[in-house]
Design an enzyme around this catalytic site. Structure first.
Site, mmCIF file in Angstrom:
data_model
loop_
_atom_site.group_PDB
_atom_site.id
_atom_site.type_symbol
_atom_site.label_atom_id
_atom_site.label_comp_id
_atom_site.label_asym_id
_atom_site.label_seq_id
_atom_site.Cartn_x
_atom_site.Cartn_y
_atom_site.Cartn_z
ATOM 1 N N ILE A 90 0.856 -1.179 0.000
ATOM 2 C CA ILE A 90 0.000 0.000 0.000
ATOM 3 C C ILE A 90 0.895 1.233 0.000
ATOM 4 O O ILE A 90 2.071 1.163 0.349
ATOM 5 C CB ILE A 90 -0.977 0.002 1.204
ATOM 6 N N ASP A 91 0.339 2.354 -0.418
ATOM 7 C CA ASP A 91 1.126 3.582 -0.550
ATOM 8 C C ASP A 91 1.728 4.014 0.787
ATOM 9 O O ASP A 91 1.213 3.677 1.854
ATOM 10 C CB ASP A 91 0.243 4.724 -1.075
ATOM 11 N N ARG A 92 2.781 4.804 0.698
ATOM 12 C CA ARG A 92 3.493 5.271 1.887
ATOM 13 C C ARG A 92 2.560 5.918 2.912
ATOM 14 O O ARG A 92 2.641 5.644 4.107
ATOM 15 C CB ARG A 92 4.582 6.267 1.468
ATOM 16 N N THR A 113 -0.685 5.636 3.126
ATOM 17 C CA THR A 113 -1.859 4.824 3.439
ATOM 18 C C THR A 113 -1.485 3.892 4.582
ATOM 19 O O THR A 113 -0.393 3.329 4.600
ATOM 20 C CB THR A 113 -2.292 3.997 2.210
#
Length: 322
Positions: free
Chosen positions: A151-153, A155
């Site tokens: 998952i994104d940084r 998130t």
């Protein structure tokens, strides 16, 4: 015939089985050129179980690989223990002998990128398992504990990890076949016209800008995306939304909801009026809904959920604002 030829013997371990022979060899030997490897397989200077082999051959636990090659080509890749500098024990939701369900905090990278190699979730996982005595790079040929999704940084939330190769392969298969269902909580700007809907679109990635765009029409290089949302609540100009990710593309939730006029709170990259880069998004629940028997079938029906998700706390703050 090579000068200084040496016979190197490798016994395939459980975490290395199921791979193609050529990929396994290239992972193991940093000085073995790909073209030379193919040539030596053809010349029978590389054998499996004392028999002629093929580059695409799948290796199994207990197989004996013999390489009759120049010593210069048999320098094994050095294992570095950078992960011992990573933050200590990650936040663990569930763990058994095969998998670890992790809770990633916002701001933490899943994998190394842009000069950050150590302060990552995967490095923390390796350190944790190393200090538990469940992982030792020196006793593995090629496998190391790995994340099955990312998952994104900025998130937060659930990331699935595997302790062995078989578990990693199965987790990846189940994610692709949607037998692992992923749910997110987010706060979006504005009030939705439809309280529940499955959005369809086509996503195009701009690698240079690390951004994506979403269109209703398919264009060259675009990938189809499906995003199912359900509005749970509304307060002071913001909606609390649950999203089921039906396809898993880069920035999919952020870009897809922004494309219908509801960017995520604080997501300046995709149109938030606040202009920040700390989107309010949490991977808060995964459901294991396996259709077939397998090594992880005992997990079928399990639900892993973050009960005190920071998104819920933030939405309560919004509700109380005057």
């Amino acid at each position: 015939m090579f000068y200084n030829t040496h016979m190197k013997k490798i016994i395939v371990k459980k975490n290395d089985e199921g791979q193609r022979l050529d990929r396994f060899l290239l992972k193991n030997f940093e000085t073995l050129p790909k073209s030379m490897m193919f040539k030596q397989i053809r010349k029978k200077n590389i054998k499996v179980n004392k028999k002629r082999c093929a580059p695409e051959q799948i290796i199994n636990e207990g197989d004996i690989i013999e390489l009759y090659l120049n010593d210069d080509m048999l320098r094994e890749k050095q294992v570095h223990f950078d992960f011992l500098s990573a933050p200590k024990k990650p936040d663990i939701i569930f763990e058994d002998e095969n998998i670890v369900v992790l809770n990633k905090k916002s701001g933490e990278l899943c994998h190394p990128e842009k000069g950050e190699y150590v302060n990552t979730l995967v490095s923390s996982l390796k350190r944790y398992l190393y200090e538990k005595g469940e992982y030792n790079p020196e006793s593995e040929n090629a496998f190391s504990p790995a994340l099955a999704n990312r998952i994104d940084r900025n998130t937060s939330g659930i990331v699935l990890a595997a302790k062995n190769y078989e578990a990693l392969k199965l987790l990846n298969e189940k994610i692709r076949s949607r037998e692992i269902k992923k749910f997110y909580l987010t706060i979006c700007e504005g009030e939705f016209e439809n309280k529940s809907k499955t959005l369809e679109g086509y996503l195009t990635k701009n690698e240079a800008k690390n951004m994506v765009s979403v269109s209703d029409r398919k264009t060259e290089g675009a990938k189809k995306i499906l995003t199912k949302y359900n509005v749970l609540d509304y307060a002071n100009g913001y909606s609390l939304v649950e999203v089921e990710l039906l396809t898993g593309r880069t920035h999919q939730i952020r870009a897809h909801l922004a494309s219908i006029g509801h960017p995520l709170m604080n997501d300046g990259k995709y149109g938030s009026k606040h202009g920040r880069l700390s989107q309010k998004l949490c991977s808060y629940k995964v459901v294991f809904d396996f259709k077939a028997e397998g090594a992880l079938s005992y997990l079928s029906g399990r639900i892993f959920e973050i009960k005190n998700c920071d998104i819920l706390k933030k939405f309560e703050e919004i509700r109380l604002e005057k």
